[in-house]
Each structure stands twice: as structure tokens, then as C-alpha cells.
Design a protein around this motif. Structure first.
Motif, PDB file in Angstrom:
ATOM      1  N   ILE A  31       0.864  -1.174   0.000  1.00 65.24           N
ATOM      2  CA  ILE A  31       0.000   0.000   0.000  1.00 65.24           C
ATOM      3  C   ILE A  31       0.901   1.224   0.000  1.00 65.24           C
ATOM      4  CG2 ILE A  31      -1.901   1.168   1.174  1.00 65.24           C
ATOM      5  CD1 ILE A  31      -2.339  -1.858   0.290  1.00 65.24           C
ATOM      6  N   LYS A  49      -3.844   5.572  -0.871  1.00 65.61           N
ATOM      7  CA  LYS A  49      -3.887   4.119  -0.627  1.00 65.61           C
ATOM      8  C   LYS A  49      -3.809   3.305  -1.916  1.00 65.61           C
ATOM      9  CE  LYS A  49      -4.682   5.156   3.684  1.00 65.61           C
ATOM     10  NZ  LYS A  49      -3.546   5.582   4.442  1.00 65.61           N
ATOM     11  N   ILE A  79      -2.812   0.526  -4.270  1.00 68.36           N
ATOM     12  CA  ILE A  79      -2.459  -0.874  -4.026  1.00 68.36           C
ATOM     13  C   ILE A  79      -1.582  -1.356  -5.177  1.00 68.36           C
ATOM     14  CG2 ILE A  79      -3.324  -3.237  -3.759  1.00 68.36           C
ATOM     15  CD1 ILE A  79      -5.963  -1.997  -2.738  1.00 68.36           C
TER      16      ILE A  79
END
Length: 78
Positions: free
Chosen positions: A13, A18, A20
């Protein structure tokens, strides 16, 4: 001599929104011993459609990508 292919994913992360990063390791195995491997990386921003991804990635996105994160990301694009 039996050759098989194994695939394993791990996740990282990154950043304020955030993001991914999914890293997939593809291993070629000979009689249980790894003889070759390669990595493939895919990045998902918080506005990505992850419905076609694994349940693990979908759960991770659901937990991390709150409405506040998505709104902040949209605001940063203008």
C-alpha cells in the motif's frame, strides 16, 4: 521430471490515496524445486474497478478506499 507453474501474489500500500500495488511471482518448478521465476506488477488507484480481481484484493480495496480517500483523490485531480 515434472514441471509445474506456481503463482503467488503479495500487496503493498503506497501513498496518501492508498494505491495498491500487486506483485505476482510466477515460478517454474521442477520436482518441487524452483528453477526460474519472474515478477509482474499491477497498480490500482482508488478509482479502479477491482471486481475482476481476487477476493483478497477486493477486501483490501474495500477496507482502504473509504469515501474520504476517494473524495480526496478526485479533488487532487483538478
Amino acid at each position: 521430471m515434472a514441471l509445474t507453474k506456481e503463482t503467488k501474489d503479495d500487496y503493498e500500500i503506497r501513498g496518501e490515496f492508498k494505491t495498491i500495488q500487486k506483485r505476482t511471482k510466477i515460478s517454474i518448478m521442477e520436482d518441487g524445486a524452483e528453477i526460474s521465476y519472474k515478477y509482474h506488477r499491477t497498480t490500482f488507484m482508488c478509482d479502479a474497478d477491482v471486481s475482476g480481481e481476487s477476493a483478497e484484493l477486493q477486501a483490501l480495496a474495500g477496507a482502504l478506499w473509504t469515501d474520504a480517500v476517494k473524495e480526496a483523490y478526485e479533488a487532487s485531480k483538478s
